[in-house]
Design a protein around this motif. Structure first.
Motif, PDB file in Angstrom:
ATOM      1  N   ILE A 270       1.074  -1.154   0.233  1.00 62.03           N
ATOM      2  CA  ILE A 270       0.322  -0.485  -0.125  1.00 62.03           C
ATOM      3  C   ILE A 270       1.040   1.376   0.028  1.00 62.03           C
ATOM      4  O   ILE A 270       0.836   2.309  -0.642  1.00 62.03           O
ATOM      5  CB  ILE A 270      -0.898  -0.297   1.037  1.00 62.03           C
ATOM      6  CG1 ILE A 270      -2.240  -1.291   1.067  1.00 62.03           C
ATOM      7  CG2 ILE A 270      -2.152   1.445   1.383  1.00 62.03           C
ATOM      8  CD1 ILE A 270      -2.643  -1.542   2.673  1.00 62.03           C
ATOM      9  N   SER A 271       2.292   1.641   0.642  1.00 63.13           N
ATOM     10  CA  SER A 271       2.490   2.246   0.933  1.00 63.13           C
ATOM     11  C   SER A 271       3.262   2.843  -0.706  1.00 63.13           C
ATOM     12  O   SER A 271       3.218   4.125  -0.899  1.00 63.13           O
ATOM     13  CB  SER A 271       3.858   2.326   2.132  1.00 63.13           C
ATOM     14  OG  SER A 271       3.190   2.121   3.113  1.00 63.13           O
ATOM     15  N   SER A 274       0.836   3.749  -3.227  1.00 60.63           N
ATOM     16  CA  SER A 274      -0.255   5.346  -2.264  1.00 60.63           C
ATOM     17  C   SER A 274      -0.008   6.542  -3.292  1.00 60.63           C
ATOM     18  O   SER A 274      -0.854   7.339  -3.615  1.00 60.63           O
ATOM     19  CB  SER A 274       0.316   4.993  -1.094  1.00 60.63           C
ATOM     20  OG  SER A 274       1.675   5.807  -1.058  1.00 60.63           O
TER      21      SER A 274
END
Length: 276
Positions: A270-271, A274
């Motif tokens: 996700i990081s 993102s």
């Protein structure tokens, strides 16, 4: 990423690609249906070299028709070396893709030294970038920072800005496949990557480039998910020698939700994506 083929028209000495066979259309449809049902928002088709996969247009056409439970459509992109992007292909891709990622690992003669292809591939890759821009595609060029390109990154960025490229990302070596066995003299340290990025930002300010510039490290934290033609799903790259990938499950046999619940690198994934 959906790995549509392992075949490639180049042989880059640092390539991180491994495994896989060409997708059949039937398996591609089954996997795309699963991903749509799981409300996966973004898909990247990769290889090998994505554009030598014969069924690409049919697969993109099918993916573009699918509706997600959210009511949205897939956001589609591909990763390519750009060599096969002629005017016809660029127009075809513009019908289906939201953006395109093109890998460019050196300029001029050094391109052949990195890719193992000195027979017109460099000129075709540069022309391919121009064709994609002319077709209206937002083009994201990415390069692994190597000994052969470290001193010409500013020149590369200037060329890309002149061509109308939207974004240029430099990144560290990926510790998989041939990238895991790079000899020491081919490797660069993180400080060198940071310095290169700072120099690019300084030049961007001086020369008022429209080009967005970014840099990415590839730590062994499972940021990238690959789906193979047999349905296998892997986390990449991770500290798991010798391949530095981890088998998560099989999308043809399980649901997206089940695989995501089991995925041990959620936050890293996700990081990493993102802000992309």
């Amino acid at each position: 990423g959906i790995k549509v083929t392992k075949r490639c028209n180049l042989r880059c000495y640092h390539c991180a690609s491994y495994g896989g066979e060409d997708f059949s259309y039937e398996n591609a449809v089954r996997i795309l249906d699963k991903l749509a049902g799981g409300d996966v928002a973004r898909l990247n088709f990769t290889g090998g070299e994505t554009l030598i996969f014969n069924g690409l247009e049919s697969v993109l056409r099918y993916a573009g028709k699918l509706a997600l439970p959210s009511g949205k459509k897939f956001s589609l992109t591909i990763t390519t070396n750009g060599v096969e992007i002629d005017k016809y292909k660029s127009q075809m891709l513009s019908e289906y893709l939201d953006s395109i990622k093109i890998s460019l690992f050196a300029l001029g003669a050094n391109y052949g030294a990195v890719t193992g292809n000195s027979y017109g591939a460099y000129d075709r890759a540069i022309a391919g970038i121009g064709n994609a821009v002319s077709a209206g595609l937002p083009v994201h060029v990415q390069t692994s920072v190597l000994k052969e390109n470290y001193d010409c990154l500013v020149q590369m960025a200037q060329l890309l800005d002149d061509l109308g490229v939207a974004k240029f990302t430099i990144y560290s070596n990926i510790e998989q496949a041939r990238g895991r066995t790079l000899p020491g003299e081919k490797r660069l340290f993180e400080e060198e990557l940071r310095k290169a990025f700072d120099i690019l930002l300084e030049e961007k300010g001086k020369k008022s480039w429209n080009l967005k510039i970014d840099w990415r490290k590839w730590p062994l934290e499972g940021q990238y998910i690959i789906i193979f033609s047999n349905g296998d799903v892997t986390a990449n790259p991770v500290s798991n020698p010798p391949g530095n990938f981890e088998h998560i499950g099989n999308l043809l046999e399980e649901t997206v939700e089940t695989l995501w619940q089991r995925y041990p690198y959620k936050q890293s994934h996700i990081s990493f994506y993102s802000n992309r």
